[in-house]
Design a protein around this motif. Sequence first.
Motif, PDB file in Angstrom:
ATOM      1  N   ALA A 177      -3.023  -1.431  -4.116  1.00  0.00           N
ATOM      2  CA  ALA A 177      -1.937  -0.564  -4.579  1.00  0.00           C
ATOM      3  C   ALA A 177      -2.376   0.284  -5.769  1.00  0.00           C
ATOM      4  CB  ALA A 177      -0.721  -1.409  -4.953  1.00  0.00           C
ATOM      5  N   LEU A 178      -3.172  -0.279  -6.665  1.00  0.00           N
ATOM      6  CA  LEU A 178      -3.678   0.476  -7.822  1.00  0.00           C
ATOM      7  C   LEU A 178      -4.603   1.608  -7.377  1.00  0.00           C
ATOM      8  CD1 LEU A 178      -4.384  -2.531 -10.217  1.00  0.00           C
ATOM      9  CD2 LEU A 178      -2.775  -0.669 -10.671  1.00  0.00           C
ATOM     10  N   ILE A 179      -5.470   1.316  -6.418  1.00  0.00           N
ATOM     11  CA  ILE A 179      -6.357   2.363  -5.895  1.00  0.00           C
ATOM     12  C   ILE A 179      -5.543   3.487  -5.259  1.00  0.00           C
ATOM     13  CG2 ILE A 179      -8.096   2.881  -4.143  1.00  0.00           C
ATOM     14  CD1 ILE A 179      -9.222   0.057  -4.633  1.00  0.00           C
ATOM     15  N   MET A 180      -4.574   3.116  -4.420  1.00  0.00           N
ATOM     16  CA  MET A 180      -3.779   4.124  -3.739  1.00  0.00           C
ATOM     17  C   MET A 180      -2.877   4.882  -4.712  1.00  0.00           C
ATOM     18  SD  MET A 180      -5.117   3.708  -0.904  1.00  0.00           S
ATOM     19  CE  MET A 180      -4.247   5.139  -0.278  1.00  0.00           C
ATOM     20  N   VAL A 206       0.830  -1.206   0.000  1.00  0.00           N
ATOM     21  CA  VAL A 206       0.000   0.000   0.000  1.00  0.00           C
ATOM     22  C   VAL A 206       0.865   1.258   0.000  1.00  0.00           C
ATOM     23  CG1 VAL A 206      -1.636   1.349   1.372  1.00  0.00           C
ATOM     24  CG2 VAL A 206      -1.973  -1.107   1.087  1.00  0.00           C
ATOM     25  N   MET A 207       1.873   1.292   0.852  1.00  0.00           N
ATOM     26  CA  MET A 207       2.722   2.475   0.936  1.00  0.00           C
ATOM     27  C   MET A 207       3.490   2.709  -0.363  1.00  0.00           C
ATOM     28  SD  MET A 207       1.990   3.715   3.807  1.00  0.00           S
ATOM     29  CE  MET A 207       3.196   5.031   3.692  1.00  0.00           C
ATOM     30  N   ILE A 265       1.835  -2.382  -9.946  1.00  0.00           N
ATOM     31  CA  ILE A 265       1.921  -3.843  -9.983  1.00  0.00           C
ATOM     32  C   ILE A 265       3.351  -4.287  -9.691  1.00  0.00           C
ATOM     33  CG2 ILE A 265       1.777  -5.872 -11.479  1.00  0.00           C
ATOM     34  CD1 ILE A 265      -0.609  -4.566 -12.851  1.00  0.00           C
ATOM     35  N   SER A 266       4.317  -3.584 -10.267  1.00  0.00           N
ATOM     36  CA  SER A 266       5.715  -3.963 -10.035  1.00  0.00           C
ATOM     37  C   SER A 266       6.121  -3.740  -8.583  1.00  0.00           C
ATOM     38  CB  SER A 266       6.632  -3.171 -10.973  1.00  0.00           C
ATOM     39  OG  SER A 266       6.637  -1.791 -10.646  1.00  0.00           O
ATOM     40  N   PHE A 267       5.570  -2.703  -7.955  1.00  0.00           N
ATOM     41  CA  PHE A 267       5.887  -2.470  -6.546  1.00  0.00           C
ATOM     42  C   PHE A 267       5.267  -3.550  -5.658  1.00  0.00           C
ATOM     43  CE2 PHE A 267       6.651   2.029  -7.876  1.00  0.00           C
ATOM     44  CZ  PHE A 267       7.963   2.088  -7.463  1.00  0.00           C
ATOM     45  N   ALA A 268       4.055  -3.984  -5.985  1.00  0.00           N
ATOM     46  CA  ALA A 268       3.448  -5.089  -5.232  1.00  0.00           C
ATOM     47  C   ALA A 268       4.257  -6.371  -5.432  1.00  0.00           C
ATOM     48  CB  ALA A 268       2.006  -5.293  -5.678  1.00  0.00           C
ATOM     49  N   LEU A 269       4.752  -6.582  -6.640  1.00  0.00           N
ATOM     50  CA  LEU A 269       5.589  -7.753  -6.912  1.00  0.00           C
ATOM     51  C   LEU A 269       6.901  -7.668  -6.144  1.00  0.00           C
ATOM     52  CD1 LEU A 269       6.042 -10.372  -8.486  1.00  0.00           C
ATOM     53  CD2 LEU A 269       6.877  -8.994 -10.401  1.00  0.00           C
TER      54      LEU A 269
END
Length: 309
Positions: free
Chosen positions: A202-205, A126-127, A152-156
């Motif tokens: 993450a996309l929403i934020m 999220v951050m 998406i890459s940051f969540a990955l």
Amino acid sequence: MSDTTHDGAIAMTAPPSPDEGLTSAQLAAKYGLSVSGARPGLVEYIGQLWGRRHFILAFSSAKLTSQYSQAKLGQLWQVATPLLNAAVYYMIFGLILDSGRGMDKEVFIPFLVTGVFVFTFTQTSVMAGVRAISGNLGLVRALHFPRAALPISFALQQLQQLMFSMIVLFVIAASFGSYPSLSWLLIVPALAMQFVFNIGLALIMARLGSKTPDLAQLMPFIMRTWMYASGVMFSISVMLKDKPEWIGHVLSYNPAAIYMDLIRFALIDGYGASNLPPHVWVAGALWAVLLGVAGFVYFWKAEERYGRG
């Protein structure tokens, strides 16, 4: 065409343009023009993301490598940070406040460490999502690519970091009597659902943070409140047994608590099905689908506005 002026000279007039009277939209349609940076259709957008899959993987790996490049311990901080957090929570909540009441130490310590590691996965996703666009404006403005590739890459990246932490978690679980078994395979679908949920969040934020950079300053307080309400350091059912039943249901079915409990159930021998709310796997899947789809569509709706203004 020609015309004679008052002094006898011949003046030439241009013929009327075949485009005269056409609107901008009609001219664009006539000559096959399109708006630069216009949002593609949803199916086309998904295809563009799939075409950038190698970029997404390489970008997340590069970010992970550079994250601790200036630290002497390097990548060890990927494991040390959540482990130190777990140690602090154990001293405060386990020893001082006795939040592990009703559990043996052999169960509570893996319970606590699992909660910290799993919640940290969502928290950091999220951050990172909040700053995915606003923190990479140079890249967004310089290159043309589907902007969803960044959150998406940051969540990955956070998933890759969790994989290092899971090694330590497995060692801790085994040290307290929870040895590898077939139930450990349930960790895979639980983490897969949490990963999809994290991507959607993450996309929403990322969209919200692209227009409101100050959101990054507010999110730590929101995430801390969410952590305390999700049973990271205590069992929700035990701590709320004297409270109205609906409060326990609300907290137990929040997605962070669901994914933590699923992994605890898979990993810890003494944490049985009686600790899980009914239909927990269905609830976990619904949260993943709901946030994954809603977050993706919400982000895509503003695709042409990222990096502008």
